[in-house]
Design a protein around this motif. Structure first.
Motif, PDB file in Angstrom:
ATOM      1  N   TRP A  13     -24.234   8.204 -21.785  1.00 55.86           N
ATOM      2  CA  TRP A  13     -24.347   8.162 -23.155  1.00 55.86           C
ATOM      3  C   TRP A  13     -23.626   7.112 -23.871  1.00 55.86           C
ATOM      4  CZ3 TRP A  13     -21.484  13.517 -23.975  1.00 55.86           C
ATOM      5  CH2 TRP A  13     -22.177  14.903 -23.740  1.00 55.86           C
ATOM      6  N   PRO A  14     -24.003   6.939 -25.117  1.00 58.23           N
ATOM      7  CA  PRO A  14     -23.223   5.586 -25.623  1.00 58.23           C
ATOM      8  C   PRO A  14     -21.855   6.205 -25.613  1.00 58.23           C
ATOM      9  CG  PRO A  14     -25.063   7.088 -26.557  1.00 58.23           C
ATOM     10  CD  PRO A  14     -25.056   7.317 -25.772  1.00 58.23           C
ATOM     11  N   GLU A  15     -20.877   5.055 -25.472  1.00 58.86           N
ATOM     12  CA  GLU A  15     -19.865   4.931 -25.589  1.00 58.86           C
ATOM     13  C   GLU A  15     -18.860   5.663 -26.380  1.00 58.86           C
ATOM     14  OE1 GLU A  15     -16.425   4.643 -23.811  1.00 58.86           O
ATOM     15  OE2 GLU A  15     -18.329   4.128 -23.038  1.00 58.86           O
ATOM     16  N   THR A  43     -40.019  10.981 -21.970  1.00 59.92           N
ATOM     17  CA  THR A  43     -39.218  12.635 -22.631  1.00 59.92           C
ATOM     18  C   THR A  43     -37.965  11.467 -22.823  1.00 59.92           C
ATOM     19  OG1 THR A  43     -38.614  12.819 -19.949  1.00 59.92           O
ATOM     20  CG2 THR A  43     -40.322  14.175 -20.539  1.00 59.92           C
ATOM     21  N   GLY A  44     -36.750  12.483 -23.278  1.00 60.40           N
ATOM     22  CA  GLY A  44     -35.774  12.186 -23.902  1.00 60.40           C
ATOM     23  C   GLY A  44     -34.601  13.200 -23.752  1.00 60.40           C
ATOM     24  N   ASP A  45     -33.315  12.559 -22.798  1.00 57.44           N
ATOM     25  CA  ASP A  45     -31.828  13.665 -23.219  1.00 57.44           C
ATOM     26  C   ASP A  45     -30.897  13.605 -24.937  1.00 57.44           C
ATOM     27  OD1 ASP A  45     -32.576  14.170 -20.986  1.00 57.44           O
ATOM     28  OD2 ASP A  45     -31.396  12.242 -20.092  1.00 57.44           O
ATOM     29  N   PHE A  46     -31.339  14.825 -25.203  1.00 56.03           N
ATOM     30  CA  PHE A  46     -31.235  14.608 -27.310  1.00 56.03           C
ATOM     31  C   PHE A  46     -29.729  15.272 -26.469  1.00 56.03           C
ATOM     32  CE2 PHE A  46     -35.097  14.530 -27.214  1.00 56.03           C
ATOM     33  CZ  PHE A  46     -35.469  13.565 -28.565  1.00 56.03           C
ATOM     34  N   PHE A  47     -28.587  15.143 -27.399  1.00 52.53           N
ATOM     35  CA  PHE A  47     -27.223  15.237 -28.067  1.00 52.53           C
ATOM     36  C   PHE A  47     -27.615  16.710 -28.539  1.00 52.53           C
ATOM     37  CE2 PHE A  47     -22.782  16.410 -29.516  1.00 52.53           C
ATOM     38  CZ  PHE A  47     -21.971  16.361 -28.188  1.00 52.53           C
ATOM     39  N   ASP A  84     -28.348   8.532 -33.720  1.00 51.50           N
ATOM     40  CA  ASP A  84     -27.704   7.519 -32.430  1.00 51.50           C
ATOM     41  C   ASP A  84     -26.766   9.109 -31.125  1.00 51.50           C
ATOM     42  OD1 ASP A  84     -26.235   9.908 -33.715  1.00 51.50           O
ATOM     43  OD2 ASP A  84     -24.754   8.857 -34.588  1.00 51.50           O
ATOM     44  N   GLN A  85     -27.978  10.282 -31.698  1.00 46.28           N
ATOM     45  CA  GLN A  85     -27.772  11.117 -30.329  1.00 46.28           C
ATOM     46  C   GLN A  85     -28.831  11.452 -29.694  1.00 46.28           C
ATOM     47  OE1 GLN A  85     -24.534  13.962 -32.847  1.00 46.28           O
ATOM     48  NE2 GLN A  85     -26.343  14.892 -32.258  1.00 46.28           N
ATOM     49  N   LEU A  86     -29.923  10.556 -29.868  1.00 52.50           N
ATOM     50  CA  LEU A  86     -30.935  10.066 -28.062  1.00 52.50           C
ATOM     51  C   LEU A  86     -30.184   9.564 -27.560  1.00 52.50           C
ATOM     52  CD1 LEU A  86     -33.219  10.484 -26.829  1.00 52.50           C
ATOM     53  CD2 LEU A  86     -34.561   8.595 -28.511  1.00 52.50           C
ATOM     54  N   VAL A  87     -29.332  10.404 -25.936  1.00 53.71           N
ATOM     55  CA  VAL A  87     -28.767   9.829 -25.294  1.00 53.71           C
ATOM     56  C   VAL A  87     -30.070   8.677 -23.887  1.00 53.71           C
ATOM     57  CG1 VAL A  87     -27.097  11.269 -25.466  1.00 53.71           C
ATOM     58  CG2 VAL A  87     -29.025  12.127 -24.458  1.00 53.71           C
ATOM     59  N   HIS A  88     -30.877   8.914 -24.227  1.00 58.37           N
ATOM     60  CA  HIS A  88     -31.329   8.333 -23.527  1.00 58.37           C
ATOM     61  C   HIS A  88     -32.869   8.865 -23.076  1.00 58.37           C
ATOM     62  CE1 HIS A  88     -32.685   5.754 -19.646  1.00 58.37           C
ATOM     63  NE2 HIS A  88     -33.738   7.240 -19.132  1.00 58.37           N
TER      64      HIS A  88
END
Length: 397
Positions: free
Chosen positions: A109-111, A187-191, A227-231
């Motif tokens: 995740w972004p720090e 694909t992406g992982d989203f918060f 900024d909540q697209l974590v990867h």
């Protein structure tokens, strides 16, 4: 009836003893609520309030953010002893403490997002889980592409889809989801924070682990800021480190804890039960003693594999990638031995073990769920077979 701190050979120091003692206290409390939540299939909110109050939820949060920064070995110890009181609660919270352990090592995740969530966990008891499974694609470990879609929009993304087996769904205020990015092969992982467009459909009505709250979560045009697209699969971040998989040992730890409780219940029963046809408790009968011995062999074997693998993962960071087959082996051995232990415990207790007034029938149902948690038995067996074949091939060339 639980193993004392003093006699548990897997507790090696004062810190581990304190971790085990907290789990024991919580387990005793949860055991009194287990039958109620199992019968109703209801979520144990009071258990999670206790977990927060005790500090358990911050077990794997870094010290820099107010947590305990538990090692993998300590995570396994905490989970195994907690599961002696209630399997559903332990498996559910395991995804939270396990995921935070994973994130501590992968830097996925972004720090700023990671730091903010860790502090929320410490201060408010916020919980996290990654929702990836879908009805059409099955387990993400099998490689299916998510049907949940992410569509680019001004300032972020709109997410729509349905996630199944969403453990902790009744209590999650935020979670991550995997989604296919519309118009690409990525694909992406989203918060995602719960709120507008997110709803829980109470679909979880199952044989075992009935109180994990693993319902469906439905997303309908849920806005997620950029900024909540974590990867994103097509744009790996250089600072992201590989997932070495150790955190998944929270799963076998849970099932061995359930089996330990079943074993202890059966032994206690055998030491006290004396039918009028005998002059001594049934624990003196050769057949019962043989079955107790068989339970002990299975339990000691499973715990030895589990704790030794966790210890090596902690001590040998340079070999974590090579240890992945052993992580799978620990899960395979623990899950299958747990099923065997609970089955034997029921044989010792006899027909009374089927009664819902005793905990054994619930334990019997709960341990079977381990067969369907990752990694699956066939993947573990095939992986070990491939490693053996590769080793012999190398030796013969």
């Amino acid at each position: 009836m639980t193993e004392s701190i003093e006699t548990d050979l897997y507790i090696r120091n004062k810190r581990e003893a304190e971790i085990a003692q907290r789990s024991d206290r919580l387990a005793a409390r949860f055991a009194n609520r287990s039958a109620h939540h199992d019968t109703e299939g209801s979520f144990p909110f009071a258990n999670f309030a206790d977990l927060h109050e005790s500090g358990y939820l911050q077990l794997t949060v870094p010290r820099a953010y107010g947590g305990e920064e538990a090692s993998l070995y300590e995570l396994v110890l905490a989970q195994e002893r907690l599961a002696r009181g209630d399997g559903s609660t332990t498996l559910a919270v395991g995804w939270h403490v396990g995921l935070l352990h994973q994130l501590r090592y992968t830097n996925a995740w972004p720090e700023t997002l990671y730091a903010r969530f860790c502090r929320e966990t410490v201060e408010t008891g916020a919980l996290i889980n990654h929702l990836a499974t879908e009805r059409a694609t099955g387990s993400p470990s099998r490689g299916g592409r998510p049907e949940t879609k992410a569509v680019a929009t001004k300032g972020g993304w709109l997410l729509s889809g349905r996630k199944t087996y969403s453990t902790l769904s009744p209590i999650l205020t935020c979670f991550t989801v995997s989604a296919a990015i519309e118009g690409t092969e990525e694909t992406g992982d989203f918060f995602v924070r719960s709120g507008s467009g997110v709803r829980v459909e109470e679909t979880w009505n199952t044989l075992g682990m009935r109180a994990t709250g693993s319902h469906d979560v439905v997303l309908e045009d849920v806005f997620v800021p950029d900024d909540q697209l974590v990867h994103r699969s097509g744009a790996p971040r250089e600072e992201r480190r590989p997932d070495e998989g150790g955190w998944l040992l929270h799963i076998p730890a849970c099932y061995i804890g359930i089996a330990h409780a079943a074993r202890s219940f059966a032994i206690n029963f055998a030491q006290q039960y004396r039918p009028n046809s005998l002059t001594t408790p049934i624990a003196e009968l050769p057949n019962i003693r043989r079955q107790i011995g068989e339970m002990e062999i299975a339990l000691v074997t499973a715990r030895t594999v589990l704790y030794s693998v966790a210890d090596r993962w902690d001590r040998e960071p340079e070999r974590r990638k090579a240890l992945k087959p052993e992580l799978g082996l620990a899960k395979h051995v623990a899950t299958n031995h747990a099923i065997s232990i609970v089955d034997t415990a029921m044989r010792i207790v006899g027909a009374a073990s089927l009664s819902r007034s005793l905990p054994l029938e619930r334990m019997y149902r709960d341990v079977r769920a381990g067969l369907h948690n990752p990694p699956m038995d066939d993947i573990v067996v095939n992986g070990l077979a491939q490693r053996a074949l590769d080793e012999v091939k190398i030796t013969n060339t």
